[in-house]
Scaffold this motif. Sequence first.
Motif, short mmCIF file in Angstrom:
data_model
loop_
_atom_site.label_atom_id
_atom_site.label_comp_id
_atom_site.label_asym_id
_atom_site.label_seq_id
_atom_site.Cartn_x
_atom_site.Cartn_y
_atom_site.Cartn_z
N ALA A 5 -29.70 -13.78 -56.99
CA ALA A 5 -30.05 -15.20 -56.90
C ALA A 5 -28.85 -16.12 -57.07
CB ALA A 5 -31.09 -15.54 -57.98
N PHE B 244 -32.39 -18.95 -54.78
CA PHE B 244 -33.76 -18.73 -54.32
C PHE B 244 -34.68 -19.88 -54.72
CE2 PHE B 244 -32.78 -13.97 -55.06
CZ PHE B 244 -32.28 -13.81 -53.78
N TYR C 110 -32.30 -7.65 -53.51
CA TYR C 110 -32.87 -8.93 -53.05
C TYR C 110 -31.91 -9.68 -52.13
CZ TYR C 110 -35.75 -8.02 -57.19
OH TYR C 110 -36.57 -7.45 -58.14
N TRP D 81 -37.31 -11.08 -52.83
CA TRP D 81 -37.10 -11.35 -54.25
C TRP D 81 -38.42 -11.68 -54.96
CZ3 TRP D 81 -38.35 -16.00 -56.45
CH2 TRP D 81 -38.49 -17.10 -55.61
#
Length: 179
Positions: A91, A111, A56, A68
Amino acid sequence: MTFGSAARAFLREHGTEAIEHPGGTLYSHLCRVEQRLAAAGAAPPVQLAGLTHAAYSTDGFDLALIPWTDRDLLRAVIGLEAEALVYLYGACDRDRTWPALATTSTVHDRFTGQRRVLESHLIGSFVDLSIVNELDVIEQSPALLVKHGDYFRDLFARWAPLTSPKVADEIQRLMGPRK
């Protein structure tokens, strides 16, 4: 097909063998991280997370293999437990998370903007993955140790209570004692 071979196929299909990274390609880096985690005795889901930790993107490598928001795609390849660690790693807002992680157990999600307090069973895996990733990059690019060694020695010392013994040994082997 095992999870490991499916993960390697996923990585190849998403072009990791053609993406430059310290020490060669992103694919070779991801494989080394998985191997280092295996050598440290990490559980298979943690090893799979190490193999796919950049899926991601990360706060230090801003190239996503998949968005993601497509988490089900990676879950199908590596399983729920490994994917949850990959998401957490990708993240993580490092500037907001890393300095206080050992005392707060809190990860700031870059994120979503949310914060998550990690469960005790997850924090050690997250720390080991984070350290092993950085150690591989440092070993492949020794100039980074000169440039950022003091920062990582200090950070890893703060994380020492959360670090597995074999990962702690690797820190000492590659970085030497804290100054």
